[in-house]
Scaffold this motif. Structure first.
Motif, short mmCIF file in Angstrom:
data_model
loop_
_atom_site.label_atom_id
_atom_site.label_comp_id
_atom_site.label_asym_id
_atom_site.label_seq_id
_atom_site.Cartn_x
_atom_site.Cartn_y
_atom_site.Cartn_z
N GLU A 175 0.85 -1.18 0.00
CA GLU A 175 0.00 0.00 0.00
C GLU A 175 0.89 1.23 0.00
O GLU A 175 1.63 1.47 0.95
CB GLU A 175 -0.91 0.01 1.24
N ALA A 176 0.85 1.99 -1.09
CA ALA A 176 1.66 3.20 -1.22
C ALA A 176 0.93 4.38 -0.60
O ALA A 176 -0.23 4.63 -0.93
CB ALA A 176 1.96 3.48 -2.69
N ASN A 177 1.60 5.06 0.30
CA ASN A 177 0.95 6.18 1.00
C ASN A 177 1.64 7.49 0.67
O ASN A 177 2.72 7.53 0.08
CB ASN A 177 0.95 5.95 2.51
N GLY A 178 1.01 8.61 1.02
CA GLY A 178 1.59 9.93 0.79
C GLY A 178 1.16 10.53 -0.53
O GLY A 178 0.18 10.11 -1.15
N GLY A 179 1.93 11.53 -0.97
CA GLY A 179 1.65 12.21 -2.22
C GLY A 179 2.29 11.52 -3.40
O GLY A 179 2.80 10.40 -3.30
N LEU A 180 2.31 12.21 -4.53
CA LEU A 180 2.75 11.63 -5.80
C LEU A 180 4.12 10.96 -5.69
O LEU A 180 4.29 9.80 -6.08
CB LEU A 180 2.78 12.72 -6.87
N ASN A 181 5.11 11.66 -5.19
CA ASN A 181 6.47 11.12 -5.22
C ASN A 181 6.77 10.18 -4.07
O ASN A 181 7.65 9.33 -4.19
CB ASN A 181 7.48 12.27 -5.27
N GLN A 182 6.04 10.28 -2.98
CA GLN A 182 6.15 9.26 -1.94
C GLN A 182 5.55 7.94 -2.44
O GLN A 182 6.06 6.86 -2.16
CB GLN A 182 5.45 9.72 -0.66
N GLN A 183 4.46 8.05 -3.21
CA GLN A 183 3.89 6.87 -3.84
C GLN A 183 4.88 6.27 -4.83
O GLN A 183 5.06 5.04 -4.90
CB GLN A 183 2.59 7.23 -4.55
N ARG A 184 5.54 7.13 -5.58
CA ARG A 184 6.53 6.67 -6.56
C ARG A 184 7.65 5.90 -5.86
O ARG A 184 8.08 4.85 -6.33
CB ARG A 184 7.08 7.89 -7.30
N LEU A 185 8.12 6.43 -4.75
CA LEU A 185 9.17 5.75 -3.98
C LEU A 185 8.70 4.37 -3.54
O LEU A 185 9.44 3.38 -3.65
CB LEU A 185 9.55 6.61 -2.78
N ILE A 203 -0.27 -4.83 -8.62
CA ILE A 203 -0.26 -3.37 -8.83
C ILE A 203 -0.58 -2.69 -7.51
O ILE A 203 -1.61 -2.97 -6.88
CB ILE A 203 -1.29 -2.97 -9.91
N PRO A 204 0.30 -1.79 -7.04
CA PRO A 204 0.15 -1.18 -5.71
C PRO A 204 -1.19 -0.48 -5.50
O PRO A 204 -1.75 0.14 -6.41
CB PRO A 204 1.31 -0.20 -5.64
N ILE A 205 -1.66 -0.60 -4.27
CA ILE A 205 -2.88 0.09 -3.84
C ILE A 205 -2.46 1.46 -3.30
O ILE A 205 -1.45 1.57 -2.59
CB ILE A 205 -3.59 -0.72 -2.73
N PHE A 206 -3.23 2.51 -3.60
CA PHE A 206 -2.92 3.85 -3.10
C PHE A 206 -3.80 4.17 -1.90
O PHE A 206 -5.03 4.10 -1.98
CB PHE A 206 -3.13 4.90 -4.20
N HIS A 207 -3.15 4.52 -0.82
CA HIS A 207 -3.85 4.89 0.40
C HIS A 207 -4.44 6.29 0.24
O HIS A 207 -3.77 7.20 -0.27
CB HIS A 207 -2.88 4.87 1.59
N LEU A 208 -5.69 6.50 0.68
CA LEU A 208 -6.31 7.82 0.62
C LEU A 208 -5.73 8.67 1.74
O LEU A 208 -6.11 8.55 2.90
CB LEU A 208 -7.83 7.72 0.74
N ASN A 209 -4.79 9.54 1.38
CA ASN A 209 -4.06 10.33 2.36
C ASN A 209 -4.92 11.48 2.89
O ASN A 209 -5.61 12.15 2.12
CB ASN A 209 -2.78 10.88 1.72
N SER A 210 -4.86 11.72 4.20
CA SER A 210 -5.69 12.75 4.82
C SER A 210 -5.27 14.16 4.43
O SER A 210 -6.04 15.10 4.53
CB SER A 210 -5.64 12.61 6.36
N VAL A 211 -4.01 14.31 3.99
CA VAL A 211 -3.53 15.63 3.57
C VAL A 211 -3.78 15.84 2.08
O VAL A 211 -4.35 16.84 1.66
CB VAL A 211 -2.02 15.78 3.89
N TRP A 212 -3.38 14.85 1.26
CA TRP A 212 -3.52 14.99 -0.19
C TRP A 212 -4.96 14.80 -0.65
O TRP A 212 -5.40 15.40 -1.61
CB TRP A 212 -2.62 13.97 -0.90
N ARG A 213 -5.70 13.93 0.04
CA ARG A 213 -7.13 13.72 -0.25
C ARG A 213 -7.37 13.43 -1.74
O ARG A 213 -8.25 13.99 -2.37
CB ARG A 213 -7.97 14.93 0.18
N ASP A 214 -6.55 12.54 -2.28
CA ASP A 214 -6.67 12.18 -3.70
C ASP A 214 -7.08 10.71 -3.79
O ASP A 214 -6.36 9.83 -3.32
CB ASP A 214 -5.34 12.42 -4.41
N SER A 215 -8.21 10.45 -4.41
CA SER A 215 -8.74 9.07 -4.50
C SER A 215 -8.22 8.35 -5.75
O SER A 215 -8.70 7.26 -6.07
CB SER A 215 -10.27 9.11 -4.54
N SER A 216 -7.25 8.93 -6.45
CA SER A 216 -6.74 8.32 -7.68
C SER A 216 -6.15 6.94 -7.43
O SER A 216 -5.51 6.70 -6.40
CB SER A 216 -5.66 9.22 -8.31
N LYS A 217 -6.35 6.06 -8.40
CA LYS A 217 -5.74 4.73 -8.37
C LYS A 217 -4.48 4.74 -9.24
O LYS A 217 -4.20 5.71 -9.94
CB LYS A 217 -6.73 3.68 -8.86
#
Length: 581
Positions: A175-185, A203-217
């Motif tokens: 589960e990749a958390n954080g914003g765009l580049n933390q997810q990339r890492l 394929i990694p799951i993206f955590h819905l971050n409380s700061v970024w609030r982006d539901s993108s897969k």
């Protein structure tokens, strides 16, 4: 019994199964770096005084320095109490510390305690305008000096790849958390771990971050098909866990055991602790996964990171198409400078200003707004007992986000004139109408994604901060000059990516914010002195552009030498070099 690790025994080089300590702690950093400083408590004050007393007592016992001891004691106490300070000035190219006496109201007069940049700008602006009308060459044309430097080129050694992957030991779900580049890492580290364990990566799951609030897969941000294709000869990747495996867990992915892997874990830790569980159960989860693999790992593991980050990961079609159009428009707008432009990652959003605990020129209204923002995002963290907010200390320590005004003055001092096209990558700027005005005044050819793309083009991305960040990332990646102002994953990944694309040089201005804080605190500074110091700062950034990765450094910022070869080496190894389009 352990499963088969495809990367072989060389991955077992770590001496212990326990993960190493975080590089963040090894280098004396903490989670609040750049945040509010804590003040001294009464107990701390008395302790410091006792240390000073013991030191002075020891000095008294030394013969020959008896007369010097009282002066030393008084100087130390005055410095500690803040009655005097040291201002660094440049005198005939020599740095000299000058003792400056402070008034009784030392809080108001201490260096950095007052945001004086507008006064500096008011004095220097006529001189900036006059210089723009002169014959000075735009620094955009001469920013980087590559004379006498060995170039580098991307190089991916295929020697460890195989035509057919061995039977998988099981499925790895992260589960990749954080914003765009933390997810990339997280994604790139997951590829490296999957290769190490001979696992099939879901394929990694993206955590819905409380700061970024982006539901993108994953597929909304990255090109999923290309990712699977680019890795097919090295790591098996699937879109979702097969039904027969999922049935073992009552068709509920949350019932798959979640291994709580510690941060910065070594390859040996994964082989000894994670691999047996993977083989036993057929599937394991690691959530969250950010920073779960050590920076210093064997070359075969690093190689997978290189492949994932620089070759396999590319943005999704909709992002890529709009971003390429935006780059084309920036190049067209920069015709007077040969299609070259400057990009600036401006971190002056409300949450960044609040977290830094720095004060600007908004008075009581600003303080009230920042208190509300800190409480909203960090719930009492900055109101803990004993915590003292010291904005002036934060500023002189280089922890305050640069304002748009300060970035503009820095660039004009470096020689970027008013014909320079500037792209600003940022979130919602705090009080943008007020703070962006002087930057636009200095650089009339200023663009953002909101001015470079039409509302219709941006509509599908609105409300998705990671997708918007991907647009910014692409425009910054292709600029002649990139300016980072506050650190974070975005500039760190960009610097690495730019090194990978531009012969090993980051083409990045990384300002010394401590020096800038002292300069912006001097409304009487002469334009000639300010400009000369800014050009020195530009030359320093140029010199540091070719940095190699240190053992504890990040491959995502320093791709040399793990992901790149010197040109001479690259030519001799051309038969083993590949690059995916």
């Amino acid at each position: 019994m352990h499963g088969y690790s495809r990367l072989g025994s060389s991955a077992r080089t770590s001496s212990s199964s326990s993960p190493p300590s975080s590089p963040r702690f090894r280098h004396g950093r903490n989670k609040l770096s750049g945040g509010c400083s804590g003040g001294r408590s009464p107990k701390q004050t008395s302790a410091v005084e006792r240390v000073v007393y013991v030191f002075v007592s020891a000095v008294f016992r030394r013969r020959g320095v008896l007369l010097f001891a009282p002066v030393l004691y008084i100087s130390l106490m005055l410095l500690y109490m803040g009655s005097v300070g040291f201002d660094v000035v440049n005198l005939k190219h020599s740095v000299v510390g000058v003792v400056v006496h402070r008034s009784k109201h030392r809080t108001a007069m201490a260096p950095g305690s007052v945001y004086r940049s507008p006064q500096v700008f008011e004095k220097l602006w006529p001189l900036m305008e006059a210089e723009s009308n002169g014959s000075r060459v735009n620094a955009l044309m001469t920013a980087w000096n590559s004379t006498g430097r060995q170039g580098w080129k991307p190089c991916v050694d295929k020697s460890i790849s195989t035509t057919e992957l061995p039977k998988s030991n099981g499925f790895l779900i992260i589960e990749a958390n954080g914003g765009l580049n933390q997810q990339r890492l997280s994604i790139c580290d997951a590829v490296a771990v999957a290769g190490l364990l001979n696992a099939t990566l879901v394929i990694p799951i993206f955590h819905l971050n409380s700061v970024w609030r982006d539901s993108s897969k994953f597929g909304d941000i990255f090109d999923e098909d290309f990712f699977i294709y680019a890795l097919k000869n090295h790591v098996n990747v699937v879109r979702e866990i097969p039904e027969d495996i999922l049935q073992r867990f009552d068709n509920n992915i949350s019932k798959i055991v979640n291994l709580r892997v510690k941060g910065w874990s070594s390859p040996t830790y994964y082989l000894q602790k994670v691999l047996p569980k993977l083989v036993q159960m057929g599937a394991v989860r690691i959530a969250p996964f950010s920073n779960r693999l050590a920076q210093e790992v064997p070359s075969n593991v690093q190689w997978l990171r290189c492949l994932a980050n620089y070759e396999a990961l590319r943005f999704s079609g909709p992002i890529r198409r709009l971003a390429e159009n935006m780059v084309d428009r920036m190049v067209k707008n920069s015709s007077q400078s040969g299609g070259k432009y400057v990009s600036v990652h401006l971190r002056f959003e409300e949450d960044m200003v609040a977290f830094s605990c720095c004060e600007y020129d908004g008075g009581e209204e600003e303080k009230h707004e920042m208190d509300i923002a800190r409480e909203r995002s960090w719930r009492g963290k900055f109101r803990r007992r004993g915590r003292v907010i010291r904005p002036g200390a934060n500023r002189v320590d280089g922890k305050c986000p640069l304002t748009p005004l300060e970035v503009g003055m820095m660039l004009r001092g470096m020689g970027f004139d008013n014909n320079t096209s500037v792209y600003v990558a940022a979130g919602k700027i705090y009080k943008a109408e007020k703070y962006m005005a002087p930057l636009k005044q200095m650089f009339p050819r200023l663009e953002t994604k909101d001015t470079l793309a039409t509302p219709e083009e941006l509509a599908p991305f609105k409300g998705h901060s990671s997708r918007l960040a991907a647009l910014d990332y692409t425009v910054c990646l292709h600029s002649e000059v990139f300016v980072t102002t506050q650190g974070g994953n975005f500039p760190h990944f960009l610097m690495g990516h730019r090194r990978y694309f531009y012969g090993g040089h980051a083409k990045t201005i990384k300002p010394d914010k401590r020096k800038l804080a002292l300069l912006f605190d001097r409304p009487d500074i002469r334009w000639e002195d300010f400009s000369r110091l800014m050009q020195d700062m530009l030359r320093h950034s140029d010199h540091k552009g070719f940095e190699l990765k240190k053992p504890s450094g990040s491959l995502y910022t320093f791709p040399m030498p793990d992901c790149m070869c010197k040109l001479a080496e690259a030519r001799s190894e051309s038969s083993n070099t590949t690059r995916h389009a």
